[in-house]
Design an enzyme around this catalytic site. Structure first.
Site, PDB file in Angstrom:
ATOM      1  N   HIS A  89      -1.506   4.589 -12.331  1.00 29.62           N
ATOM      2  CA  HIS A  89      -0.870   5.116 -11.114  1.00 29.62           C
ATOM      3  C   HIS A  89      -0.306   6.522 -11.312  1.00 29.62           C
ATOM      4  O   HIS A  89       0.296   7.085 -10.397  1.00 29.62           O
ATOM      5  CB  HIS A  89       0.262   4.157 -10.708  1.00 29.62           C
ATOM      6  CG  HIS A  89       0.698   4.258  -9.273  1.00 29.62           C
ATOM      7  ND1 HIS A  89      -0.103   3.887  -8.221  1.00 29.62           N
ATOM      8  CD2 HIS A  89       1.863   4.691  -8.700  1.00 29.62           C
ATOM      9  CE1 HIS A  89       0.540   4.079  -7.073  1.00 29.62           C
ATOM     10  NE2 HIS A  89       1.729   4.576  -7.341  1.00 29.62           N
ATOM     11  N   SER A 144       0.109   7.253  -3.275  1.00 31.72           N
ATOM     12  CA  SER A 144       0.929   6.045  -3.188  1.00 31.72           C
ATOM     13  C   SER A 144       1.654   6.007  -1.836  1.00 31.72           C
ATOM     14  O   SER A 144       0.991   5.937  -0.798  1.00 31.72           O
ATOM     15  CB  SER A 144       1.900   6.015  -4.376  1.00 31.72           C
ATOM     16  OG  SER A 144       2.466   4.736  -4.526  1.00 31.72           O
ATOM     17  N   ASP A 175      -4.108   0.375 -12.437  1.00 33.53           N
ATOM     18  CA  ASP A 175      -2.859   0.693 -11.741  1.00 33.53           C
ATOM     19  C   ASP A 175      -2.005  -0.571 -11.679  1.00 33.53           C
ATOM     20  O   ASP A 175      -2.445  -1.591 -11.139  1.00 33.53           O
ATOM     21  CB  ASP A 175      -3.216   1.188 -10.332  1.00 33.53           C
ATOM     22  CG  ASP A 175      -2.032   1.672  -9.527  1.00 33.53           C
ATOM     23  OD1 ASP A 175      -0.920   1.138  -9.712  1.00 33.53           O
ATOM     24  OD2 ASP A 175      -2.229   2.588  -8.712  1.00 33.53           O
TER      25      ASP A 175
END
Lengths: 277, 277
Positions: free
Chosen positions: B254, B145, B221
């Site tokens: 995620h 991320s 996600d």
């Protein structure tokens, strides 16, 4: 029953469910890992019992078991370590009250109103799992520390219920160590004859059998050997010819770094017992 | 420099160290996994950059990478995501301030006094690692991320520094998405030409090269595609013939359940690049 988490993991699904427990009289959460095979067929179940201060989260976030459960086609169910909630009795100590149910049925107030984890584990949870998830009739049980005590004790009290048992750093003789004495005095009272039925060493010494069992203990574990009197159970199992393998690992401590390093071997051990007809 | 954690893990050691950073002007922690091979010989290093709200703990407790690092003989270093401490500027939002350093050098006050994560990562940490641990000259970088942004950006800005790069769900074009615009405005000011040197997409579009790179993105996600504009970088890499593999995974989100499911492939990818002479 409400699903509160769902994550794809190694081709299967790691889920967390919340439900109202009829036995514990509170809202509870448990985790279920559904291996890819569960999409097409019933699969065996491995129950996991965590240690002091833990919840259903510790195993599923830290142990890395999903890779092996996915490969081997084993569903893994991790329950919480005690009843929970504002209405449930608690204690400011980390080794008593919520997070420290010891997998027994309390007889002393105020604990007896909610702290019935043995009945929850052996009656309510299996019925919930069987009715909501694709299981076959085979099941095993494992745990860590207080949960290792739980896994051994529940298996000893219920011959034939589990195909195999395993434990990381289990409390094997709670009646003889500070953690267990504190919890048993609180939950069961001071009459130590009432403790025996919840004590793995006493149960093994008094003729209760075990299925194939694997026990791992780290030699750098700060709770070994004062709280974790592994050799007491090892000696008893030798005398009674119980099928228990004890392994001692230099350098390993009490953490999930220890568990994750050997969880593959535990999953393979259980899968072998669960998939033999 | 003080060791604050040390756990045996897969035959090696998972450690956490604390030190006073000369560049960040605060106390910092970083994690080092020492594979068994490091006891006898220098090993290559994989740097890991975590995402928003994370610290050095997330990778080491949740990803399950140690099994593969142990097998492949790779040291893994995970740094924190920002400077830390009461004297360090912060923000009440979870995506700004401490835990959200974006791996850049801030130019705006009050951030510029401490938020110099780029210099910390490229200068102070490699020197510390080289002087305290048995490394050889080869290194790679990976992240998740915000840390995926960091890994790509740092590699793009430093041709030849890393043998390989990988990212899970990276922010690839921070100048064009809300997380990045908020952070860049705060740390770098409103002149967007000052953002370009910290933006992976801009760097790739403007001729910066990449070594072999692997990018995984989950299709469940919740931050894809609004914050994670993966296809923008994919299209650029095709135009520029950059050696980047993009993989999109149905169902994965995620979380570290996503990372743990594919971390083995990332470790093997990096090890192949790190061990070729």
């Amino acid at each position: 029953m409400t699903r509160v988490e769902r994550h794809a993991s190694f081709g299967g699904w790691q889920e967390v469910w919340q439900h109202r427990s009829d036995i514990l009289h509170c809202e509870m959460k448990f985790a279920v890992y559904l291996p890819p095979q569960a999409a097409n067929q019933p699969v065996p179940v491995l129950y996991w019992l965590s240690g002091l201060t833990c919840s259903e989260q510790n195993l599923i976030t830290k142990a890395g078991f999903q890779r092996y459960a996915a490969e081997l086609g084993v569903m893994v169910v991790a329950i919480d370590t005690s009843p929970r909630g504002e209405d449930v009795a608690d204690d400011s100590a980390w080794d008593l009250g919520q997070g420290a149910g010891f997998y027994l049925n309390a007889t002393q107030q105020p604990w007896a109103a909610h702290f019935l984890m043995y009945d929850y584990l052996t009656k309510e949870i299996p019925a919930l799992i069987a009715s909501h998830f694709p299981t076959n009739a085979r099941q095993s049980i494992a745990g860590h520390s207080m949960g290792g005590h739980g896994a051994l004790m529940v298996a000893l009290k219920n011959p034939g219920l589990f195909q195999s048992v395993s434990a990381f750093a289990p409390i094997v003789a709670p009646s003889q160590v500070p953690w267990g004495q504190k919890a048993f005095t609180t939950y069961l009272g001071s009459d130590t004859t009432q403790w025996q039925q919840w004590d793995s060493l006493w149960l093994a010494e008094n003729g209760h059998p075990l299925p194939p069992t694997l026990i791992d203990q780290g030699l750098a574990d700060p709770f070994y050997p004062q709280q974790l009197t592994t050799e007491l159970l090892e000696n008893c199992c030798k005398e009674k010819s119980l099928p228990v393998t004890f392994r001692y690992h230099p350098d390993y401590d009490h953490s999930y770094y220890f568990i994750s390093s050997f969880i593959e071997e535990h999953l393979r051990f259980h899968a072998a017992a669960l998939t033999v007809s």
